[in-house]
Design a protein around this motif. Structure first.
Motif, short mmCIF file in Angstrom:
data_model
loop_
_atom_site.label_atom_id
_atom_site.label_comp_id
_atom_site.label_asym_id
_atom_site.label_seq_id
_atom_site.Cartn_x
_atom_site.Cartn_y
_atom_site.Cartn_z
N ASN A 86 0.84 -1.22 0.00
CA ASN A 86 0.00 0.00 0.00
C ASN A 86 0.86 1.25 0.00
OD1 ASN A 86 -2.28 -1.61 0.05
ND2 ASN A 86 -2.44 -1.57 2.30
N ARG A 87 1.93 1.23 0.78
CA ARG A 87 2.82 2.39 0.83
C ARG A 87 3.50 2.59 -0.52
NH1 ARG A 87 3.80 7.36 2.14
NH2 ARG A 87 6.00 7.82 2.54
N LEU A 88 3.87 1.48 -1.18
CA LEU A 88 4.51 1.58 -2.49
C LEU A 88 3.55 2.17 -3.52
CD1 LEU A 88 6.96 0.96 -4.29
CD2 LEU A 88 6.04 -1.34 -4.61
N ARG A 89 2.30 1.73 -3.49
CA ARG A 89 1.33 2.28 -4.45
C ARG A 89 1.11 3.78 -4.22
NH1 ARG A 89 -3.46 -2.39 -4.49
NH2 ARG A 89 -2.28 -3.96 -5.70
N ASP A 90 1.10 4.20 -2.93
CA ASP A 90 0.91 5.64 -2.66
C ASP A 90 2.04 6.45 -3.25
OD1 ASP A 90 -1.38 5.00 -1.30
OD2 ASP A 90 -0.42 5.03 0.70
N ASP A 98 -2.23 5.15 -13.12
CA ASP A 98 -2.93 3.96 -12.63
C ASP A 98 -1.90 3.03 -11.99
OD1 ASP A 98 -4.61 1.91 -12.08
OD2 ASP A 98 -4.95 1.31 -14.17
N VAL A 99 -1.98 2.87 -10.68
CA VAL A 99 -1.06 1.97 -9.97
C VAL A 99 -1.80 0.80 -9.33
CG1 VAL A 99 0.63 3.77 -9.51
CG2 VAL A 99 -1.24 3.40 -7.88
N SER A 100 -3.04 0.59 -9.75
CA SER A 100 -3.82 -0.50 -9.15
C SER A 100 -3.27 -1.87 -9.52
CB SER A 100 -5.29 -0.40 -9.60
OG SER A 100 -5.37 -0.50 -11.03
N SER A 101 -2.50 -1.97 -10.62
CA SER A 101 -1.93 -3.26 -11.03
C SER A 101 -0.58 -3.55 -10.38
CB SER A 101 -1.76 -3.30 -12.55
OG SER A 101 -0.90 -2.25 -12.98
N VAL A 102 -0.09 -2.61 -9.56
CA VAL A 102 1.20 -2.84 -8.89
C VAL A 102 1.01 -3.89 -7.79
CG1 VAL A 102 3.01 -1.81 -7.47
CG2 VAL A 102 2.04 -0.53 -9.41
#
Length: 713
Positions: A86-90, A98-102
């Motif tokens: 979660n921290r990486l996506r933020d 779009d970072v939902s696929s990370v």
């Protein structure tokens, strides 16, 4: 815009399909524990479809960070995998739309430990999270001889923990090992026995000096024991166990005067009395830091309040216990009486008060009671002197049936009067003893026989003097005998000029690669190393692994080979041959023609090694020693299928050995048995059926991957 998004979604679908296929073919090496906090050494995988800088492994460094593209160093240690994702996506949302696929996955759960001290490769090592102290030590190259196994230290930010790795090795119980965390420091100390100077030594040498590293749990033992040193004091150990731990007492030990020092209170322990009675009450208690001293046995001097001494020309001089009513004549008779050389008119009594009185025994025997017998009390000494003859008697005054001859290396050779109560030692003393050049190890007695022949008897006086023995061991002499005392060679290392006078039965021969080959004087008290040293030792071209010895007996000969290098490595005296006069020793040169070596004394190494060929082999070597001798396997060696061909007189059979499996889990009992005459073959990797099969499998996987991608399109 919609068309572009549609194309992007199609690309993502194709990429995800490829990832799913790769995950099926190559699954993750370690499953993540969602509740486990990430730490230094862990391997993470960041999946971000469409971004080439991602989709690879990232290792958490010693600072607990990973280097993320577009972001830089990202502190991640201490978080669980979900929080870290979660921290990486933020952070990535600041750079990407779009970072939902990370997706953040944990590929490997590792621990980074700093291993220092007595290991072969100190430094930072990475081990699996399920590893332990032993795993970390092996990752650091293993222990160096001299490590103190019972004083390991594990240092973390909070504390320093001391633990015994020896207890774990003795029991196999992992409970003795502390749990490791990333960035801990494992320190292996050196044993105090290594001293303050860096030296190379073997385990046998270290063990011979004691095995203790702590004064508070050890004892010291020295003196007449075979391995003096400091040893660990174990529970329920008694003084007998302590002496046996030091190798037992020597032949010169005074076992009735063993000293045990605990604190400031020395205790005397009589081992002989304990062995006779078996009473455990006589065993002194042992405590930590105790000292045990085994003294050398001293010659017993008889003394006491009731002792009378008699010396001089009597048959049995010595100290005698005096009983009430015992007088001068009783004591003289108990000592065997005067000898024929005694001057019985000049007997002296040395009183304990300091006074000296004289007594004429001849006058007493002639006059009887008119001559007063001296009073002797305990503490007095009786001295019977020797007759003095001012006129040297002529040979004509001594008939042949009372004469004996002594010639050679004595200070006063000649013809002497002989009596039956005399011994060879008396005769040598009368001739003023052997000279410095006398070979007293090879005395020869020539004894005339009734049939007119002369019998020759050899006697080793040197051995008798050094080791002692019974009086009956001395040659029995009689009137008419001749004692010959030969001369030693003038130079033991260059005695070729004395060969004519040196008997072959007293010689030994040494040839080949030594400093001074030749024929040397030798006796039964000398050893193999004595004769090798007399020949100035092996030279630089000598092959000390293949020394030959020929024992020459009267009716036959025996042949033996010696690996002198093994003796210097082990110090085992039983390996040295028992050479004797008449034997021959040959020291060959190194790099001799291999045809000279019989096939049953070598092992043939063939195949994918650096130096294939024929190699000398003995029972102390293993397959690993042979591979090292041959320079090791080549890069293309197929180590999973090493073949050993065992040859014997009855049958020939072959066995295969997987060296890769052995290196992962070393077990010396799994090594195949090798003997001289066997053959070792290391195949090439191209000969492996598995290599050929994997080529087909890789081609098949490539086709399946392409079909999957095309199907997704």
């Amino acid at each position: 815009m919609f068309s572009r998004c549609l194309q992007l979604n199609k690309f993502h679908a194709v990429y995800l399909a490829a990832l799913i296929l790769l995950a099926c073919v190559f699954p993750a090496s370690a499953e993540a524990d969602e509740n486990r906090a990430l730490q230094a050494g862990d391997v993470l995988y960041i999946a971000f479809p469409g971004e080439d800088l991602f989709n690879k492994n990232f290792v958490i460094d010693v600072d607990g960070k990973i280097d993320v593209p577009e972001i830089g160093l990202f502190a991640i240690a201490g978080q669980d995998i979900e929080s870290a994702q979660n921290r990486l996506r933020d952070l990535l949302s600041l750079m990407f739309v779009d970072v939902s696929s990370v997706v953040l996955n944990q590929r490997e759960a590792n621990v980074m430990v700093n291993v220092m001290g007595y290991v072969r490769e100190p430094g930072l090592v990475t081990i699996p999270s399920r590893g332990n102290v032993q795993t970390a030590i092996e990752a650091a190259g293993g222990l160096i001889p001299g490590a103190q196994l019972d004083r390991f230290q594990l240092r973390s930010e909070a504390e320093t923990l001391h633990f015994s790795y020896k207890a774990y090795l003795d029991s196999g119980d992992p409970a003795f090992l502390p749990e490791l965390s990333s960035m801990d420091t494992l320190f292996i100390p050196a044993s105090p026995l290594t001293g303050n100077v860096q030296i190379d030594f073997d385990a046998a040498t270290l063990s011979a000096g004691g095995d203790a590293g702590d004064k508070e749990s050890s004892f010291r033992i020295f003196g007449e024991v075979k391995s003096a040193g400091r040893y660990a004091l174990k529970p329920d150990m008694n003084i007998i166990d302590a002496i046996m731990r030091a190798g037992g007492v020597t032949r010169y030990a005074g076992v009735d005067q063993i000293k045990v020092i605990a604190g400031n209170e020395p205790i005397t322990f009589n081992l002989m009395q304990y062995l006779e009675t078996g009473s455990r009450d006589q065993l002194p208690p042992l405590s930590p830091n105790i000292t045990i001293f085994v003294p050398i046995q001293e010659e017993e001097i008889k003394t006491g309040a009731n002792v009378v001494y008699i010396m001089g020309e009597v048959f049995k001089p010595g100290a005698f216990e005096s009983k009430p009513g015992a007088g001068f004549l009783d004591i003289l008779a108990n000592a065997g009486g005067p000898t024929r050389f005694a001057d019985s008119r000049q007997i002296r009594i040395l009183h304990s008060s300091g006074e000296v009185s004289a007594f004429d025994l001849v006058a007493f025997t002639e006059n009887g009671v008119s001559e007063a017998v001296p009073q002797v009390v305990p503490g007095d000494a009786i001295f019977v002197p020797e007759k003095t003859d001012l006129n040297e008697p002529s040979w004509l005054k001594t008939p042949p049936d009372r004469a004996i001859h002594i010639i050679g290396q004595v200070y006063n050779p000649g013809r002497y009067e002989w009596s039956g109560e005399m011994s060879m030692m008396d005769l040598l003393s009368h001739a003023e003893g052997p000279t410095a050049k006398a070979d007293i190890a090879n005395l020869r007695i020539l004894s005339p026989q009734p049939d007119g022949t002369v019998k020759s008897i050899d006697f080793n006086l040197d051995k008798f003097i050094r080791q002692g023995g019974l009086t009956s061991d001395l040659p029995q002499l009689k009137a008419g005998d001749t004692i010959v005392v030969p001369e030693l060679p003038q130079d033991p290392s260059d005695n070729k000029g004395n060969w004519v006078r040196q008997a072959k039965e007293d010689s030994i021969y040494i040839f080949g690669q030594v400093g001074s080959p030749g024929r040397y004087m030798f006796n039964r008290d000398m050893s193999f190393l004595d004769i090798l040293s007399a020949a100035d030792g092996p030279n630089e071209t000598a092959d000390i692994h293949n020394i030959r010895i020929v024992h020459r007996y009267e009716n036959h000969t025996e042949y033996r080979e010696l690996n002198l290098s093994d003796y210097f490595q082990t110090g085992d005296e039983l390996m040295l041959p028992d050479v004797r006069p008449g034997d021959a020793i040959y020291v060959p040169a190194m790099e001799s023609n291999w045809l000279d070596k019989p096939r049953d004394s070598v092992v043939k190494v063939m195949g994918a090694v650096q130096k294939p060929g024929r190699y000398d082999f003995n029972d102390s070597m293993t397959l690993l020693d042979l591979l090292a001798e041959a320079g090791g396997p080549t890069d293309g060696a197929f180590l999973k299928k090493i073949v050993v061909v065992n040859s014997s007189r009855l049958e020939t059979r072959s066995v295969s050995f997987n060296l890769i499996k052995f290196l992962k889990n070393p077990d010396p009992t799994e090594l195949p048995v090798l003997r001289a005459g066997d053959t070792l073959f290391i195949p090439d990797r191209t000969q492996s059926a598995w290599s050929k099969t994997m080529e087909g499998v890789r081609d098949s996987l490539s086709v399946l991957s392409v079909l999957a991608i095309v199907g997704a399109l």
